[in-house]
Design an enzyme around this catalytic site. Structure first.
Site, PDB file in Angstrom:
ATOM      1  N   ASN A  50       0.847  -1.231   0.022  1.00 56.62           N
ATOM      2  CA  ASN A  50       0.037  -0.140  -0.035  1.00 56.62           C
ATOM      3  C   ASN A  50       0.860   1.235  -0.055  1.00 56.62           C
ATOM      4  O   ASN A  50       0.207   2.448   0.388  1.00 56.62           O
ATOM      5  CB  ASN A  50      -0.927  -0.080   1.157  1.00 56.62           C
ATOM      6  N   HIS A 137     -14.270  -0.827   6.031  1.00 52.46           N
ATOM      7  CA  HIS A 137     -12.930  -1.648   6.606  1.00 52.46           C
ATOM      8  C   HIS A 137     -13.233  -2.275   8.029  1.00 52.46           C
ATOM      9  O   HIS A 137     -13.965  -1.571   8.907  1.00 52.46           O
ATOM     10  CB  HIS A 137     -11.633  -0.771   6.944  1.00 52.46           C
ATOM     11  N   GLU A 183     -15.988   5.263   3.689  1.00 45.53           N
ATOM     12  CA  GLU A 183     -14.493   5.361   3.178  1.00 45.53           C
ATOM     13  C   GLU A 183     -14.357   6.345   1.973  1.00 45.53           C
ATOM     14  O   GLU A 183     -15.253   6.402   1.228  1.00 45.53           O
ATOM     15  CB  GLU A 183     -13.682   4.161   2.796  1.00 45.53           C
ATOM     16  N   SER A 187     -10.822  -0.328  -0.536  1.00 40.45           N
ATOM     17  CA  SER A 187      -9.510  -0.950  -1.354  1.00 40.45           C
ATOM     18  C   SER A 187      -9.733  -2.366  -1.724  1.00 40.45           C
ATOM     19  O   SER A 187      -8.943  -3.056  -2.285  1.00 40.45           O
ATOM     20  CB  SER A 187      -8.635  -1.368   0.008  1.00 40.45           C
ATOM     21  N   ASP A 213     -13.085   7.728   6.337  1.00 40.29           N
ATOM     22  CA  ASP A 213     -11.691   7.081   6.431  1.00 40.29           C
ATOM     23  C   ASP A 213     -10.938   7.162   5.183  1.00 40.29           C
ATOM     24  O   ASP A 213     -11.300   6.735   3.997  1.00 40.29           O
ATOM     25  CB  ASP A 213     -12.020   5.488   6.723  1.00 40.29           C
ATOM     26  N   HIS A 216      -6.682   5.013   2.128  1.00 37.49           N
ATOM     27  CA  HIS A 216      -6.159   4.947   0.862  1.00 37.49           C
ATOM     28  C   HIS A 216      -6.127   6.204  -0.101  1.00 37.49           C
ATOM     29  O   HIS A 216      -5.914   6.165  -1.353  1.00 37.49           O
ATOM     30  CB  HIS A 216      -7.096   3.755   0.227  1.00 37.49           C
ATOM     31  N   LYS A 247       0.164   3.509   4.721  1.00 42.16           N
ATOM     32  CA  LYS A 247       0.204   3.552   3.398  1.00 42.16           C
ATOM     33  C   LYS A 247       0.913   4.373   2.629  1.00 42.16           C
ATOM     34  O   LYS A 247       2.230   4.335   2.625  1.00 42.16           O
ATOM     35  CB  LYS A 247      -1.221   3.436   3.038  1.00 42.16           C
TER      36      LYS A 247
HETATM   37  C1  LIG Z   1      -5.408  -0.109   6.643  1.00 44.32           C
HETATM   38  C2  LIG Z   1      -6.642   0.580   6.885  1.00 44.32           C
HETATM   39  C3  LIG Z   1      -6.976   1.018   8.344  1.00 44.32           C
HETATM   40  C4  LIG Z   1      -6.202   0.557   9.319  1.00 44.32           C
HETATM   41  O1  LIG Z   1      -4.995   1.312   9.516  1.00 44.32           O
HETATM   42  P1  LIG Z   1      -3.502   0.672  10.104  1.00 44.32           P
HETATM   43  O2  LIG Z   1      -2.779   2.024  10.402  1.00 44.32           O
HETATM   44  O3  LIG Z   1      -2.904  -0.062   9.280  1.00 44.32           O
HETATM   45  O4  LIG Z   1      -3.980   0.375  11.366  1.00 44.32           O
HETATM   46  C5  LIG Z   1      -8.128   1.583   8.484  1.00 44.32           C
HETATM   47  N1  LIG Z   1      -8.868   1.710   7.637  1.00 44.32           N
HETATM   48  C6  LIG Z   1      -8.708   1.433   6.377  1.00 44.32           C
HETATM   49  C7  LIG Z   1      -9.746   1.852   5.167  1.00 44.32           C
HETATM   50  C8  LIG Z   1      -7.684   0.736   5.915  1.00 44.32           C
HETATM   51  O5  LIG Z   1      -7.526   0.575   4.637  1.00 44.32           O
END
Ligand SMILES: *Cc1c(COP(=O)(O)O)cnc(C)c1O
Length: 388
Positions: A50, A137, A183, A187, A213, A216, A247
């Site tokens: 990522n 997620h 989101e 992903s 969120d 990504h 990421k």
């Molecule tokens: C990867 C991810 C997370 C978690 O983040 P980390 O810092 O890896 O714990 C939360 N939400 C989404 C949408 C993600 O893709």
């Protein structure tokens, strides 16, 4: 009788369904290539990380960071939660940079997972309703489960259904707050939310607050890489803008951009923030450094957008099923077995792509997911099309 037999049986079942997970020994080669040791001999182009800006293997960047940060004695461990003695200058500096970049208050957490399991439970009660997209997620799902709020879901990206739920919520006198949770970039499908349309809905219904969120989206979208909310011009309208540094920022940690009063409230109420040892100062310093560089990476972002568009078009031109709109490009093959075979073929040809199967995605929609980054070029990617 063996007390562990139940677990062994469950694992055997997973194996029978082709769904057994295991860690792999991975050797990292230069510039985004990896080797799976010991079974696979050759290096493969990594299309599964990522690291969307390629920062994790950017040697010049790492050297510059080493030269500027040094390694102070306190760097490797923070020794307690932020509310005890775990708060260092590095953490404050990182939050300062975020607050300045987003022009709002910022709070940093140990991971995106911590952010998502802590924020909603702290902010909601029995008179709250959380309405979420069905494909959010796992960490947000867990956060919703930990909360006392009532909950509803809408079909993926179905804003008409969302509005129906908002109408009902607005009319329910027992509800005083409504959180809409989604989101920006999903992903597993690589599709992008229409945040402007969601903001327009929020403006019609006074109880609504938006929780987005951008795990990504950060680093990849927007003039300064602040995410899809920046690209769509709605940064100030997202009440709770969550993201992760693991990421595109090539670090670790999570963050929330919010109103100052929410920041203060969470410092007092959010359990994963209060009861977990803070990130090492080294990490906060690296995140600060990488985030600051990221703000100026317009060329890298433009390159990644172009590359992603070219790959999506080439995949569609082959008659394959792909509805990505982003740098995450899944090819949907349908049956588990076909996706597994396709991924194996791509790996055999030197491309490290992985199959995604039920239960991560719905039955009959198994796929191979290609995750692009800005340090790739078309010459590296084009030969992959012969193996899709
Ligand atoms: C990867 C991810 C997370 C978690 O983040 P980390 O810092 O890896 O714990 C939360 N939400 C989404 C949408 C993600 O893709």
């Amino acid at each position: 009788m063996d007390a562990y037999q139940h677990y062994a049986e469950q694992l055997a079942e997973l194996q029978a369904q082709n769904n057994y997970r295991r860690f792999k020994a991975i050797e990292r080669e230069d510039s985004g290539y990896i080797k799976l040791s010991p079974q696979a001999p050759g290096a493969m182009l990594d299309l599964s990380s990522n690291d969307y800006l390629g920062l994790s293997f950017d040697k010049a960047l790492l050297e510059e960071f080493k030269a500027t940060y040094g390694l102070p004695m306190h760097a490797l461990g923070s020794a307690s939660s932020r509310l005890l003695t775990g708060q260092f200058e590095e953490h404050a500096k990182l939050e300062g940079l975020l607050a300045e970049s987003f022009a709002r208050a910022a709070l940093v957490f140990n991971s995106g997972y911590h952010a998502n399991i802590g924020i909603l439970p702290a902010l909601t009660d029995e008179q709250s309703l959380i309405i979420s997209d069905e494909l959010i997620h796992a960490s947000i799902i867990d956060g919703i489960r930990l909360s006392k709020a009532q909950r509803r879901r809408f079909e993926h990206q179905d804003l008409a259904q969302l509005e129906q739920l908002l109408l009902e919520a607005e009319a329910d006198p027992k509800l005083n707050k409504v959180f809409v949770v989604l989101e920006s970039v999903y992903s597993m499908d690589g599709d992008v939310a229409d945040l402007q349309a969601v903001v327009a809905l929020k403006q019609k219904y006074p109880k609504v607050m938006l929780y987005v969120d951008e795990a990504h989206g950060i680093g990849v979208y927007g003039e300064r890489g602040l995410g899809v909310a920046e690209a769509q011009g709605v940064l100030p309208q997202i009440d709770f803008l969550v993201g992760a540094f693991g990421k595109a920022i090539a670090s670790v940690g999570g963050y929330l951009i919010c109103a100052p009063v929410i920041r203060e409230y969470l410092i007092n109420k959010m359990r994963p923030l209060i009861f977990s040892t803070n990130l090492p100062p080294l990490n906060a310093a690296w995140t600060y450094f990488a985030f600051k560089k990221m703000l100026g990476m317009q060329q890298e972002r433009a390159h990644l957008q172009g590359l992603s568009r070219d790959l999506r078009q080439a995949i569609l031109a082959k008659g394959l099923d792909c509805h990505s709109q982003s740098h995450i490009v899944p090819i949907i093959y349908g049956a588990n077995q076909l996706a597994i075979e396709k991924a194996a073929t791509m790996q055999g040809a030197g491309f490290y792509a992985l199959p995604i199967r039920y239960p991560t995605v719905p039955q009959g929609q198994a796929r191979v997911r290609l995750s692009l980054h800005a340090a790739l070029d078309w010459q590296q990617l084009e030969p992959l099309l012969g193996y899709c």
